[in-house]
Design a protein around this motif. Structure first.
Motif, mmCIF file in Angstrom:
data_model
loop_
_atom_site.group_PDB
_atom_site.id
_atom_site.type_symbol
_atom_site.label_atom_id
_atom_site.label_comp_id
_atom_site.label_asym_id
_atom_site.label_seq_id
_atom_site.Cartn_x
_atom_site.Cartn_y
_atom_site.Cartn_z
ATOM 1 N N GLY A 13 0.807 -1.214 0.000
ATOM 2 C CA GLY A 13 0.000 0.000 0.000
ATOM 3 C C GLY A 13 0.837 1.259 0.000
ATOM 4 N N ALA A 14 0.149 2.388 0.015
ATOM 5 C CA ALA A 14 0.816 3.690 -0.007
ATOM 6 C C ALA A 14 1.752 3.836 1.181
ATOM 7 C CB ALA A 14 -0.234 4.803 0.009
ATOM 8 N N THR A 15 2.900 4.436 0.930
ATOM 9 C CA THR A 15 3.895 4.605 1.982
ATOM 10 C C THR A 15 4.617 5.923 1.772
ATOM 11 O OG1 THR A 15 5.743 3.528 3.122
ATOM 12 C CG2 THR A 15 5.765 3.475 0.715
ATOM 13 N N THR A 16 5.618 6.188 2.595
ATOM 14 C CA THR A 16 6.478 7.364 2.447
ATOM 15 C C THR A 16 7.867 6.911 2.036
ATOM 16 O OG1 THR A 16 5.268 8.647 4.116
ATOM 17 C CG2 THR A 16 7.532 9.318 3.640
ATOM 18 N N VAL A 17 8.437 7.585 1.036
ATOM 19 C CA VAL A 17 9.836 7.341 0.689
ATOM 20 C C VAL A 17 10.626 8.580 1.082
ATOM 21 C CG1 VAL A 17 9.515 5.609 -1.102
ATOM 22 C CG2 VAL A 17 9.330 8.018 -1.715
ATOM 23 N N ASP A 18 11.724 8.351 1.812
ATOM 24 C CA ASP A 18 12.582 9.420 2.320
ATOM 25 C C ASP A 18 13.926 9.266 1.621
ATOM 26 O OD1 ASP A 18 14.155 11.185 3.745
ATOM 27 O OD2 ASP A 18 13.313 10.635 5.695
ATOM 28 N N LEU A 19 14.227 10.169 0.677
ATOM 29 C CA LEU A 19 15.379 9.998 -0.211
ATOM 30 C C LEU A 19 16.338 11.176 -0.098
ATOM 31 C CD1 LEU A 19 13.247 9.070 -3.364
ATOM 32 C CD2 LEU A 19 14.134 7.514 -1.621
ATOM 33 N N SER A 20 17.631 10.874 0.108
ATOM 34 C CA SER A 20 18.665 11.909 0.150
ATOM 35 C C SER A 20 19.788 11.524 -0.800
ATOM 36 C CB SER A 20 19.227 12.063 1.567
ATOM 37 O OG SER A 20 18.241 12.503 2.472
ATOM 38 N N LEU A 21 20.232 12.477 -1.627
ATOM 39 C CA LEU A 21 21.385 12.285 -2.507
ATOM 40 C C LEU A 21 22.269 13.508 -2.354
ATOM 41 C CD1 LEU A 21 22.986 10.788 -4.629
ATOM 42 C CD2 LEU A 21 21.466 11.720 -6.391
ATOM 43 N N LEU A 22 23.318 13.367 -1.537
ATOM 44 C CA LEU A 22 24.186 14.488 -1.190
ATOM 45 C C LEU A 22 25.629 14.151 -1.541
ATOM 46 C CD1 LEU A 22 22.703 15.207 2.365
ATOM 47 C CD2 LEU A 22 22.023 16.242 0.183
ATOM 48 N N GLY A 23 26.379 15.154 -1.978
ATOM 49 C CA GLY A 23 27.792 14.962 -2.262
ATOM 50 C C GLY A 23 28.076 14.117 -3.476
ATOM 51 N N ALA A 24 27.108 13.929 -4.358
ATOM 52 C CA ALA A 24 27.308 13.137 -5.573
ATOM 53 C C ALA A 24 26.375 13.655 -6.649
ATOM 54 C CB ALA A 24 27.037 11.655 -5.320
ATOM 55 N N SER A 25 26.851 13.633 -7.906
ATOM 56 C CA SER A 25 25.982 14.031 -8.998
ATOM 57 C C SER A 25 25.017 12.906 -9.320
ATOM 58 C CB SER A 25 26.806 14.367 -10.240
ATOM 59 O OG SER A 25 27.446 13.200 -10.743
ATOM 60 N N GLY A 26 23.926 13.232 -9.967
ATOM 61 C CA GLY A 26 22.957 12.212 -10.331
ATOM 62 C C GLY A 26 21.558 12.767 -10.348
ATOM 63 N N ARG A 27 20.592 11.931 -9.999
ATOM 64 C CA ARG A 27 19.201 12.372 -9.992
ATOM 65 C C ARG A 27 18.382 11.469 -9.071
ATOM 66 N NH1 ARG A 27 19.539 9.331 -14.755
ATOM 67 N NH2 ARG A 27 17.880 7.780 -15.009
ATOM 68 N N VAL A 28 17.240 11.996 -8.649
ATOM 69 C CA VAL A 28 16.274 11.244 -7.854
ATOM 70 C C VAL A 28 14.970 11.212 -8.638
ATOM 71 C CG1 VAL A 28 14.965 11.153 -5.710
ATOM 72 C CG2 VAL A 28 17.360 11.907 -5.677
ATOM 73 N N ASP A 29 14.439 10.026 -8.859
ATOM 74 C CA ASP A 29 13.238 9.859 -9.676
ATOM 75 C C ASP A 29 12.231 8.997 -8.920
ATOM 76 O OD1 ASP A 29 11.453 9.810 -11.783
ATOM 77 O OD2 ASP A 29 12.454 8.167 -12.819
ATOM 78 N N VAL A 30 11.027 9.540 -8.692
ATOM 79 C CA VAL A 30 9.968 8.815 -7.987
ATOM 80 C C VAL A 30 8.789 8.647 -8.938
ATOM 81 C CG1 VAL A 30 8.437 8.756 -5.996
ATOM 82 C CG2 VAL A 30 10.705 9.798 -5.786
ATOM 83 N N GLN A 31 8.326 7.416 -9.088
ATOM 84 C CA GLN A 31 7.219 7.118 -9.988
ATOM 85 C C GLN A 31 6.084 6.481 -9.193
ATOM 86 O OE1 GLN A 31 8.970 4.449 -12.839
ATOM 87 N NE2 GLN A 31 10.774 5.749 -13.066
#
Length: 297
Positions: A13-31
């Motif tokens: 079921g529905a939940t929470t995603v807690d995402l951190s991307l620090l000190g590195a290049s890239g991307r965060v993608d949530v679908q």
């Protein structure tokens, strides 16, 4: 070769995603995927060794018993990009590229023959290229109605689909909330130089220093920028739009209450009548110190 880690939520079921991307290049993608039962996070890079691979293997990836799927990636610096070392007349110049530069550039000096293909330096007489770490990609696939908490430095954060809430904080990364034929209940975005783009949302709160804010459709909105422009295609019940030196261009529904102010930019508010609302201009208040103001009368 690549380095990848994946974790699935402990409950459906529905939940929470807690995402951190620090000190590195890239991307965060949530679908937000229709019909998906269980959330899943994948952290990956195309490198199998080096800084990016170490960031993936060393990331905290766990299920919080309080009901959140957590990924925390910490790199060693800004990460990514290409270092170009150019030797000319006994001098060695090191140039670090960490992203794409849009618009005009002041103060750039190109010394010697460089070959650029598709925006990338690929060679040139006396030039040596040293490729930096590959980007780190954090991808979350979640059931519809989930919530997102995201933190990045230079990485962009993108969400797609029907979500309950999106709370994003970046330094220079863009925030994009794409909704297509659905909507998000609440969007909160804070950036320094990143842009913010939101599709359809019930409530939007966005703050930037030099980034632009673009809203497609919002029932209520509070947007503050320093030098960024504000664009709103449809505003419903109420909106407070404020900028120091950016321009504001907004379209308001009937009825509605719009407050728009800019110190040195132009302010333009127009009206789009809603079929289920009574006729009449929205309650609009606009102010500009040195810019032009245009509002419905």
């Amino acid at each position: 070769m690549a380095t990848t880690r994946t974790l699935t939520a402990a409950t459906t079921g529905a939940t929470t995603v807690d995402l951190s991307l620090l000190g590195a290049s890239g991307r965060v993608d949530v679908q937000a995927v229709p019909g998906l039962a269980t959330a899943e996070i994948t952290i990956s890079t195309t490198d199998d060794t080096g800084e990016a691979a170490d960031a993936v293997t060393g990331a905290d990836l766990f299920w919080d018993p309080r009901g959140a799927l957590v990924a925390r990636v910490q790199g060693q610096g800004a990460g990514g990009g290409t270092t170009t070392i150019v030797t000319r007349s006994g001098r060695t110049i090191t140039m670090q590229g960490v992203g794409t530069v849009y618009g005009s550039v002041t103060g750039m000096v190109i010394d010697g023959d460089l070959i650029i293909v598709g925006g990338r330096v690929v060679g040139g007489r006396g030039a040596t290229l040293v490729q930096g770490p590959a980007p780190v990609v954090v991808t979350a696939r979640v059931p519809e109605g989930s919530s997102v908490i995201g933190r990045t430095q230079a990485a962009d954060l993108t969400t797609t689909g029907r979500l309950t809430a999106v709370a994003a904080t970046t330094q220079s990364g863009d925030v994009s909330v794409t909704t297509a034929h659905t909507f998000v209940d609440q969007v909160t975005a804070t950036t320094q130089s990143g842009d913010v783009s939101v599709g359809t949302a019930s409530t939007v709160s966005a703050r930037t220093q030099s980034g632009d804010v673009v809203l497609e459709r919002a029932v209520t909105a509070e947007v503050h920028t320093m030098s960024g422009d504000i664009r709103a295609s449809w505003l419903g019940a109420s909106a407070d739009l404020q900028t120091m030196s950016g321009d504001i261009r907004a379209r308001a529904a009937n009825p509605g209450a719009v407050t728009a102010g800019s110190m040195s930019g132009d302010v333009t508010v127009t009206v789009t009548a809603s079929p289920d609302a009574p006729a009449g201009a929205p309650d609009t208040h606009a102010m500009a110190m040195t810019g032009r103001v245009s509002i419905p009368r």
